[in-house]
Design a protein around this motif. Sequence first.
Motif, PDB file in Angstrom:
ATOM      1  N   ARG A  80       0.752  -1.225  -0.012  1.00 25.22           N
ATOM      2  CA  ARG A  80      -0.144   0.029  -0.003  1.00 25.22           C
ATOM      3  C   ARG A  80       0.719   1.401  -0.080  1.00 25.22           C
ATOM      4  NH1 ARG A  80      -5.250   0.260   1.091  1.00 25.22           N
ATOM      5  NH2 ARG A  80      -5.025  -1.800   2.104  1.00 25.22           N
ATOM      6  N   GLY A  81       0.541   2.433  -0.800  1.00 23.34           N
ATOM      7  CA  GLY A  81       1.284   3.479  -0.820  1.00 23.34           C
ATOM      8  C   GLY A  81       2.417   3.447  -1.555  1.00 23.34           C
ATOM      9  N   ARG A  82       2.860   2.542  -2.520  1.00 25.21           N
ATOM     10  CA  ARG A  82       3.776   2.377  -3.055  1.00 25.21           C
ATOM     11  C   ARG A  82       3.629   2.710  -4.656  1.00 25.21           C
ATOM     12  NH1 ARG A  82       8.689  -1.041  -2.787  1.00 25.21           N
ATOM     13  NH2 ARG A  82       7.997  -1.028  -0.436  1.00 25.21           N
ATOM     14  N   ALA A  83       2.580   2.668  -5.136  1.00 25.72           N
ATOM     15  CA  ALA A  83       2.219   3.318  -6.462  1.00 25.72           C
ATOM     16  C   ALA A  83       2.539   4.727  -6.725  1.00 25.72           C
ATOM     17  CB  ALA A  83       0.744   2.884  -6.823  1.00 25.72           C
ATOM     18  N   PRO A  84       3.063   5.182  -7.673  1.00 22.74           N
ATOM     19  CA  PRO A  84       3.234   6.596  -7.812  1.00 22.74           C
ATOM     20  C   PRO A  84       1.876   7.465  -8.019  1.00 22.74           C
ATOM     21  CG  PRO A  84       4.623   5.353  -9.392  1.00 22.74           C
ATOM     22  CD  PRO A  84       3.601   4.380  -8.733  1.00 22.74           C
ATOM     23  N   ALA A  85       2.005   8.493  -7.431  1.00 19.29           N
ATOM     24  CA  ALA A  85       0.829   9.474  -7.898  1.00 19.29           C
ATOM     25  C   ALA A  85       0.048   9.551  -8.949  1.00 19.29           C
ATOM     26  CB  ALA A  85       0.979  10.635  -6.819  1.00 19.29           C
ATOM     27  N   TRP A  86       0.865   9.666 -10.024  1.00 19.33           N
ATOM     28  CA  TRP A  86       0.305  10.118 -11.417  1.00 19.33           C
ATOM     29  C   TRP A  86       1.331   9.662 -12.300  1.00 19.33           C
ATOM     30  CZ3 TRP A  86       1.618  12.430 -15.814  1.00 19.33           C
ATOM     31  CH2 TRP A  86       0.285  12.590 -16.629  1.00 19.33           C
ATOM     32  N   PRO A  87       1.176   8.832 -13.680  1.00 23.51           N
ATOM     33  CA  PRO A  87      -0.022   8.372 -14.016  1.00 23.51           C
ATOM     34  C   PRO A  87      -0.618   7.240 -13.547  1.00 23.51           C
ATOM     35  CG  PRO A  87       1.331   8.114 -15.726  1.00 23.51           C
ATOM     36  CD  PRO A  87       2.009   8.625 -14.448  1.00 23.51           C
ATOM     37  N   ARG A  88      -0.113   6.642 -12.430  1.00 22.45           N
ATOM     38  CA  ARG A  88      -0.420   5.097 -12.201  1.00 22.45           C
ATOM     39  C   ARG A  88      -1.870   5.136 -11.370  1.00 22.45           C
ATOM     40  NH1 ARG A  88       2.879   2.163 -15.141  1.00 22.45           N
ATOM     41  NH2 ARG A  88       4.936   3.237 -15.408  1.00 22.45           N
ATOM     42  N   TRP A  89      -2.846   5.675 -11.768  1.00 23.29           N
ATOM     43  CA  TRP A  89      -4.193   5.511 -11.149  1.00 23.29           C
ATOM     44  C   TRP A  89      -4.747   4.274 -11.065  1.00 23.29           C
ATOM     45  CZ3 TRP A  89      -8.653   4.747 -13.936  1.00 23.29           C
ATOM     46  CH2 TRP A  89      -8.333   4.899 -15.538  1.00 23.29           C
ATOM     47  N   GLU A  90      -4.669   3.591 -12.303  1.00 20.60           N
ATOM     48  CA  GLU A  90      -5.120   2.308 -12.342  1.00 20.60           C
ATOM     49  C   GLU A  90      -4.371   1.464 -11.439  1.00 20.60           C
ATOM     50  OE1 GLU A  90      -7.527  -0.941 -14.214  1.00 20.60           O
ATOM     51  OE2 GLU A  90      -7.462   1.090 -14.319  1.00 20.60           O
ATOM     52  N   GLU A  91      -3.153   1.592 -11.123  1.00 22.15           N
ATOM     53  CA  GLU A  91      -2.561   0.793 -10.235  1.00 22.15           C
ATOM     54  C   GLU A  91      -3.000   0.854  -8.872  1.00 22.15           C
ATOM     55  OE1 GLU A  91       1.836   0.462  -8.687  1.00 22.15           O
ATOM     56  OE2 GLU A  91       1.771   0.700 -10.829  1.00 22.15           O
ATOM     57  N   ARG A  92      -3.305   2.094  -8.427  1.00 19.98           N
ATOM     58  CA  ARG A  92      -3.894   2.479  -7.212  1.00 19.98           C
ATOM     59  C   ARG A  92      -5.275   1.757  -7.142  1.00 19.98           C
ATOM     60  NH1 ARG A  92      -2.445   7.734  -8.720  1.00 19.98           N
ATOM     61  NH2 ARG A  92      -4.609   8.438  -8.264  1.00 19.98           N
ATOM     62  N   ARG A  93      -6.006   1.851  -8.155  1.00 18.25           N
ATOM     63  CA  ARG A  93      -7.234   1.116  -7.943  1.00 18.25           C
ATOM     64  C   ARG A  93      -7.093  -0.345  -7.623  1.00 18.25           C
ATOM     65  NH1 ARG A  93     -11.806   1.789 -11.993  1.00 18.25           N
ATOM     66  NH2 ARG A  93     -10.404   0.328 -13.286  1.00 18.25           N
ATOM     67  N   LEU A  94      -6.475  -1.020  -8.471  1.00 21.49           N
ATOM     68  CA  LEU A  94      -5.844  -2.404  -8.284  1.00 21.49           C
ATOM     69  C   LEU A  94      -5.199  -2.773  -6.821  1.00 21.49           C
ATOM     70  CD1 LEU A  94      -5.317  -5.400  -9.369  1.00 21.49           C
ATOM     71  CD2 LEU A  94      -2.946  -4.133 -10.099  1.00 21.49           C
ATOM     72  N   LEU A  95      -4.491  -1.709  -6.318  1.00 27.57           N
ATOM     73  CA  LEU A  95      -4.143  -2.438  -4.999  1.00 27.57           C
ATOM     74  C   LEU A  95      -4.926  -1.785  -3.889  1.00 27.57           C
ATOM     75  CD1 LEU A  95      -0.563  -0.594  -5.207  1.00 27.57           C
ATOM     76  CD2 LEU A  95      -1.014  -2.881  -5.151  1.00 27.57           C
ATOM     77  N   ARG A  96      -5.843  -0.910  -4.068  1.00 20.55           N
ATOM     78  CA  ARG A  96      -6.931  -0.823  -3.107  1.00 20.55           C
ATOM     79  C   ARG A  96      -8.047  -1.794  -3.149  1.00 20.55           C
ATOM     80  NH1 ARG A  96      -9.160   4.926  -4.012  1.00 20.55           N
ATOM     81  NH2 ARG A  96      -9.884   4.088  -6.061  1.00 20.55           N
ATOM     82  N   ALA A  97      -8.172  -2.460  -4.331  1.00 15.29           N
ATOM     83  CA  ALA A  97      -9.382  -3.516  -4.302  1.00 15.29           C
ATOM     84  C   ALA A  97      -8.615  -4.692  -3.690  1.00 15.29           C
ATOM     85  CB  ALA A  97     -10.023  -3.703  -5.764  1.00 15.29           C
ATOM     86  N   ILE A  98      -7.464  -4.962  -4.144  1.00 12.21           N
ATOM     87  CA  ILE A  98      -7.030  -6.522  -3.648  1.00 12.21           C
ATOM     88  C   ILE A  98      -6.371  -6.531  -2.320  1.00 12.21           C
ATOM     89  CG2 ILE A  98      -7.046  -7.006  -6.023  1.00 12.21           C
ATOM     90  CD1 ILE A  98      -4.167  -6.825  -5.959  1.00 12.21           C
ATOM     91  N   LEU A  99      -5.771  -5.363  -1.988  1.00 18.80           N
ATOM     92  CA  LEU A  99      -5.153  -5.301  -0.631  1.00 18.80           C
ATOM     93  C   LEU A  99      -6.316  -5.259   0.360  1.00 18.80           C
ATOM     94  CD1 LEU A  99      -2.149  -2.965  -0.970  1.00 18.80           C
ATOM     95  CD2 LEU A  99      -2.041  -5.189  -0.886  1.00 18.80           C
ATOM     96  N   ARG A 100      -7.327  -4.630   0.277  1.00 16.18           N
ATOM     97  CA  ARG A 100      -8.372  -4.573   1.233  1.00 16.18           C
ATOM     98  C   ARG A 100      -7.583  -4.017   2.608  1.00 16.18           C
ATOM     99  NH1 ARG A 100     -12.698  -8.499   0.709  1.00 16.18           N
ATOM    100  NH2 ARG A 100     -12.740  -8.860   2.982  1.00 16.18           N
ATOM    101  N   GLY A 101      -7.924  -4.606   3.615  1.00 13.30           N
ATOM    102  CA  GLY A 101      -7.273  -4.152   4.866  1.00 13.30           C
ATOM    103  C   GLY A 101      -5.646  -4.378   5.197  1.00 13.30           C
ATOM    104  N   ASP A 102      -5.304  -4.929   4.243  1.00 12.56           N
ATOM    105  CA  ASP A 102      -3.621  -5.267   4.388  1.00 12.56           C
ATOM    106  C   ASP A 102      -2.886  -4.464   3.827  1.00 12.56           C
ATOM    107  OD1 ASP A 102      -4.354  -7.954   5.441  1.00 12.56           O
ATOM    108  OD2 ASP A 102      -4.544  -8.750   3.658  1.00 12.56           O
ATOM    109  N   ASP A 103      -1.490  -4.213   4.469  1.00 14.33           N
ATOM    110  CA  ASP A 103      -0.508  -3.358   4.041  1.00 14.33           C
ATOM    111  C   ASP A 103       0.129  -4.002   2.913  1.00 14.33           C
ATOM    112  OD1 ASP A 103      -1.307  -1.203   5.698  1.00 14.33           O
ATOM    113  OD2 ASP A 103      -0.330  -2.068   7.316  1.00 14.33           O
ATOM    114  N   ALA A 104       0.212  -5.221   2.970  1.00 11.22           N
ATOM    115  CA  ALA A 104       1.309  -5.971   1.920  1.00 11.22           C
ATOM    116  C   ALA A 104       0.588  -7.114   1.466  1.00 11.22           C
ATOM    117  CB  ALA A 104       2.768  -6.128   2.372  1.00 11.22           C
ATOM    118  N   LEU A 105       0.915  -7.599   0.071  1.00 12.76           N
ATOM    119  CA  LEU A 105       0.216  -8.990  -0.116  1.00 12.76           C
ATOM    120  C   LEU A 105       1.321  -9.656  -1.059  1.00 12.76           C
ATOM    121  CD1 LEU A 105      -2.198 -10.837  -0.373  1.00 12.76           C
ATOM    122  CD2 LEU A 105      -2.801  -9.652  -2.396  1.00 12.76           C
ATOM    123  N   PRO A 106       1.925 -10.857  -0.743  1.00 13.30           N
ATOM    124  CA  PRO A 106       2.748 -11.562  -1.795  1.00 13.30           C
ATOM    125  C   PRO A 106       1.905 -12.238  -2.712  1.00 13.30           C
ATOM    126  CG  PRO A 106       3.151 -12.214   0.629  1.00 13.30           C
ATOM    127  CD  PRO A 106       1.707 -11.238   0.778  1.00 13.30           C
TER     128      PRO A 106
END
Length: 486
Positions: free
Chosen positions: A446-472
Amino acid sequence: MSRTSARAPDTAAGERVLILSAGVGAGHNSAAAAVQQACTARADVAEVQVLDVLQVSSVLYRALLAKGYFVLVEGLPWLVEWGYDVSNPPFRRRGPIDPWTRVNAGPVVSAIKRFRPTAIVCTHFLPAQLLASLLLRGVVDARTAVVTTDYDFQGLWLSSAFHALFVAREEGRVELLALGLPPDRVAATGIPIATQPDLVQVRDASEPPMLLISAGATGGDYALAVVRQTMHMRSAFRATVVCGNNDRLRHRIEQLVAPAGDRYRVLGFTAEMPQLLHRADLFVGKPGGLSASECMAAGLPMVLVNPIPGQEVRNGDYLMEQGAAVRCNSTATIGWKIDEVLREPGRLPRMRAAAQRTGRPDAAADVLSGLLGGPLRPLVVTRAAQRTVLAASEQRFVATDLTGPSALVRLVDRATGSTIALLQAEELGDLQKRYAAPTGDLVLRRGRAPAWPRWEERRLLRAILRGDDALPVRGVGPETPFHTLP
């Protein structure tokens, strides 16, 4: 919007299942009622609620979607068929839901927040598309299932995020795997129908065959022509005619069959339909997804008349392919066609056996088992992957055969083995640059994705990380043909 929960849903007190439908025809709501019934048979479900999303929408929105559709069916059927074909390519629409739909979705989102579901079942594509948006924005954490209600899969049902997709038949599952969807997220369960455990087959072989002529819930006028043609039949038969909510149609048919004595029984809307299905020898009517599924579960062959272009025509194609139905393309030959079925030795028993093989009476229970026993994290299909799926479909390629930067790859949760994302190979390469671990795997953070233009990556992380900070996770390439996947 705020999150409704964090990490795994709290199911200590039992699952809270919300079923979202849309009253465009009776089938979607009937499927929702079937899933609701299946919930009551499970000890792990504490509460279940059904919501018709159109009932909490504006009057204009509801009228255009629910009533407007049937106006087109009656007056411009060619336009309905065109609309079905235009909306059929998978992921033709990849952007967010349109502003008008978003405004009308407000009460639905509020209802979701109030109910706090741990699982959501969608029996219409409208709430399925809305739920995808909510999952990607982190508004909901509930497991979400999309349940199709016709035998042929239409691309309009595909959304960018869900936990499980349930289709009516195995061919639909194979099609989705060919599009690139992972096999652990797609199952062929059949269409959910209400169960009638106390009903047994009560057909009396000593009596003339019983026809069940259905005008549908709204009472289509085509039933009058059907009944008129049966009056010219040579075979011995009895008939029950169900006119739905159309009182005018019922009175007209009663007048028509009055000279025939007690051969015909004419009903309006009836709660006896399950009993009638088990008593009849042949169903005459439209091949709606729910009607057809109920007939197949009852081992009742069908004579198909007046199918709606698009989904009902394709439903009929499947039933005829299975040997459980015949279709009448001309009103003038309906009586002759039914006569042919009744007079040919052994034909009706063969059709009845085909219907029994086709029926899936446990579909609703299988949907719940698949969803509640499935992965906690959703599957996310990135927009780049959606473009690949759409382009391959339009060019008549199998998406899983593609290679190169636009090829489809999967992200798999290391801990559970479930697929959590479908993306392009180029996107996986970008993720590897930022999240590669010394072990060779990826650890999404969480929080590793660049602010822009990686908004698609942020959506991906937000959905699959859920409440976790990291996921292997690990990346799985496109080298495995879809038809060999487990």
